[in-house]
Design an enzyme around this catalytic site. Structure first.
Site, mmCIF file in Angstrom:
data_model
loop_
_atom_site.group_PDB
_atom_site.id
_atom_site.type_symbol
_atom_site.label_atom_id
_atom_site.label_comp_id
_atom_site.label_asym_id
_atom_site.label_seq_id
_atom_site.Cartn_x
_atom_site.Cartn_y
_atom_site.Cartn_z
ATOM 1 N N ALA A 390 1.029 -1.226 -0.230
ATOM 2 C CA ALA A 390 -0.079 -0.002 -0.164
ATOM 3 C C ALA A 390 0.739 1.362 0.150
ATOM 4 C CB ALA A 390 -0.972 -0.012 1.201
ATOM 5 N N CYS A 391 0.679 2.308 -1.004
ATOM 6 C CA CYS A 391 1.227 3.518 -1.048
ATOM 7 C C CYS A 391 0.085 4.469 -1.079
ATOM 8 C CB CYS A 391 2.552 3.372 -1.922
ATOM 9 S SG CYS A 391 1.775 3.536 -3.657
ATOM 10 N N ASP A 392 0.580 5.754 -1.317
ATOM 11 C CA ASP A 392 -0.479 6.740 -1.241
ATOM 12 C C ASP A 392 -1.420 6.469 -2.598
ATOM 13 O OD1 ASP A 392 -1.538 9.204 -0.294
ATOM 14 O OD2 ASP A 392 -0.590 10.221 -1.893
ATOM 15 N N SER A 398 4.665 1.103 -5.283
ATOM 16 C CA SER A 398 3.972 -0.222 -4.518
ATOM 17 C C SER A 398 3.855 -1.477 -5.651
ATOM 18 C CB SER A 398 2.645 0.294 -3.982
ATOM 19 O OG SER A 398 1.754 0.729 -4.721
ATOM 20 N N ILE A 423 -3.376 2.962 -0.185
ATOM 21 C CA ILE A 423 -3.612 3.080 1.223
ATOM 22 C C ILE A 423 -5.049 3.538 1.826
ATOM 23 C CG2 ILE A 423 -2.826 5.191 2.136
ATOM 24 C CD1 ILE A 423 -1.386 3.900 4.214
#
Length: 590
Positions: A390-392, A398, A423
């Site tokens: 999970a990234c922004d 990711s 995320i």
């Protein structure tokens, strides 16, 4: 202690707000790009002026894009679709009630509508008599949308319009006073804290789109998206870095500059905080250059690739050259400042500087947050069925991290799916392992409290991956590392090699190309002159000779051996960030 906790909570709150804003815009970037292309081509001053096609510009800007944003905002809050529909209805009120593109109004009405719809359903649906569900659901959504549309028309729309005009005038004053470059003093550090998408798509894109409606272009699209600062930093590591940081920098340059994934250079800055000065200097220089030259884009460029940026430049040779000059100016200054810092740095002297810095950063932050003791291996318990990176934004870094761990999971014989997502869209489940960056760990804890969570400093090169595999297989990290080393079945001696070939399938051209670039840079640094190429597996039959080394990831080595059984084979966990390249040189006395 209380002050530290307050600052920590404030950072999390800012990240959450930024993610919410960018989460409404990023899924609809394709719409902005389509609108930008239509604008650049068909308006009177475009490449292919067409009065009929140009009629698409206004409705798309005033209606389509705000409605997409509002629908996405409502759906993000209440994901069954009803929140999105009511959000779009509510947004029509602010759109019709104003005479400017209502992006900010859509960002307000969409989530509000989704939240109210969710609250209503939670309170009313359990009490609905059987057989009346559809009647109540349809009418409740229609009535709430009707009320919010009127509310938006009479109050929210005029209020947002007034605030938007004040912000636009403020931005214009800053531009006219040539103070816009100072914005990069805040933008560049904020990017490293994973607020890049929030800044670009949550703030700059809506204001920039309004400027495009008036002038046909906006410099705001170049503030965060300019790849120059990161390019200069990575090039400095190519020439003046040490160890694995220097070896991986060439591949990172390609990912960053051409692929547009800016997160790739964040760990390089974090390993040496003085390098913040380099990227800030580059960002300020780039924006100053763009201000002087009048550089701007017709729409948001996403990802921040030089290809996407040039595609969004206005018509004409000079607008494209001016944008390129702004990027190069930022890169040159960032390179010079970073070069000075790296040349005078005595701390990065061993070959594992980047890896050690990442591991130390992860450990110290984990201890400070009470998440894990220093030097302890991960204890992943339970029946893990899913691993989510999970990234922004749920893209870019990711996706690459998920690809690396997916190979390790497959090599370990585990039947666990490894995926990536934003995320904000995490699913809380006890059978799920969530891997995220250190800076986003608090957000992951809020979004998936029941899931097992692991925080890493760098998706592309983390020692935590070995610990994850070890915990899932019941071994230790050291055992897993040993297994990884033994996967290299032949100890390559470069004195007996005349060519290196990267083998890959049709879906892994990018990683093979980056691996080739990485090894070429390592060879160049050690004065090794040897041809390196990359081919798909069927073509390996032309390289079936003992004087040729075929490099593949572990999962594909058996396939490569079928096509080139007489060649030497180097099996690695990652084509980009493996330490096997350095070991191969060491064995050859280089």
């Amino acid at each position: 202690m209380n002050e530290e906790k307050t600052q920590f909570n404030l950072k999390v709150a800012v990240q959450r707000l930024g993610t919410a804003l960018s989460g409404m815009v990023m899924p609809n970037i394709g719409g902005f790009i389509a609108w930008g292309i239509i604008t650049a081509l068909f308006i009177e001053a475009g490449y292919l002026p067409n009065k009929n096609f140009a009629e698409l510009v206004g409705p798309m800007l005033n209606y389509l894009l705000p409605l997409l944003i509002a629908y996405t905002g409502g759906k993000n809050i209440y994901g069954d679709g009803r929140g999105g529909v009511v959000g779009a209805i509510a947004a029509m009120g602010v759109i019709v009630g104003t005479d400017i593109p209502m992006f900010i109004g859509a960002m307000a009405m969409g989530p509000l509508a989704g939240w109210l719809m969710k609250k209503f359903d939670n309170a009313v649906q359990p009490k609905i008599k059987a057989g009346f569900e559809m009647l109540v659901n349809n009418f409740s959504a229609g009535i709430l949308g009707f009320a919010l549309a009127l509310f938006g028309y009479t109050l929210i729309g005029p209020t947002v319009q007034g605030l938007t005009k004040i912000m636009e005038k403020g931005v214009q004053v800053i531009i006219d006073a040539h103070l816009l470059p100072l914005a990069n003093v805040f933008i560049e550090p904020a990017k490293i804290l994973f607020l890049n998408n929030a800044i670009n798509h949550g703030i700059l894109t809506p204001i920039g789109a309004n400027q495009v409606a008036e002038t046909g272009k906006s410099i705001l699209f170049l503030l965060e998206a300019n790849p120059g600062p990161g390019l200069g930093l990575l090039l400095a590591f190519c020439f003046f870095g040490k160890g694995s940081a220097k070896a991986t920098a060439p591949g990172a340059v390609i990912i960053h500059f051409l692929g547009g994934i800016h997160e790739i250079y964040f760990p390089y800055v974090m390993m040496k905080p003085a390098l913040f000065i380099a990227v800030i200097a580059g960002g300020v220089t780039g924006t100053f250059t763009n201000s002087i030259l009048g550089s701007a884009l017709t729409s948001a460029a996403s990802p921040g690739s030089i290809i996407a940026i040039e595609a969004m430049a206005p018509k004409g040779l000079w607008p494209h050259l001016n944008v390129l000059i702004g990027v190069l100016a930022a890169a040159i200054v960032s390179f010079l400042v970073a070069a000075i810092i790296l040349k005078n740095d005595k701390s990065m002297v061993d070959d594992t500087a980047l890896e050690n810095a990442q591991a130390d950063l992860a450990a110290s932050k984990a201890v400070a947050k009470g998440q894990a003791p220093v030097n302890s291996e991960l204890a992943i318990s339970g029946d893990i069925k899913h691993i989510i990176f999970a990234c922004d934004a749920g893209m870019g870094s990711s996706a690459m991290g998920a690809s690396i761990l997916r190979d390790k999971v497959k090599k370990a014989g585990l039947s666990i799916d490894v995926t990536n997502r934003a995320i904000a869209n995490l699913i809380d489940a006890a059978d799920t392992l969530v891997v995220t960056q250190e800076e986003l760990a608090p957000r992951a804890a809020q979004m998936a409290p029941s899931s097992i969570r692991v925080a890493v400093s760098n998706f592309l090169n983390s020692p935590k991956y070995e610990e994850i595999i070890a915990s899932l297989t019941g071994g230790s990290a050291s055992d897993q590392a040993g297994k990884s080393v033994t996967k290299t079945e032949t100890e390559i001696d470069l004195k007996l090699v005349t060519q290196v070939v990267f083998g890959h399938d049709a879906t892994a051209v990018g990683s093979a190309t980056m691996g080739k670039e990485t090894l070429q840079a390592i060879f160049k640094n050690h004065d090794v002159k040897m041809p390196i190429t990359d081919v798909e597996f069927p073509e390996l039959t032309a390289y079936n000779a003992p004087n040729i080394v075929v490099v593949t990831i572990v999962a594909n080595t058996a396939i490569a051996k079928e096509h080139a059984p007489n060649a030497q084979h180097l099996s690695v966990d990652s084509l980009i960030t493996t330490s096997e390249y350095d070991k191969m040189l060491e064995r050859s006395g280089k």
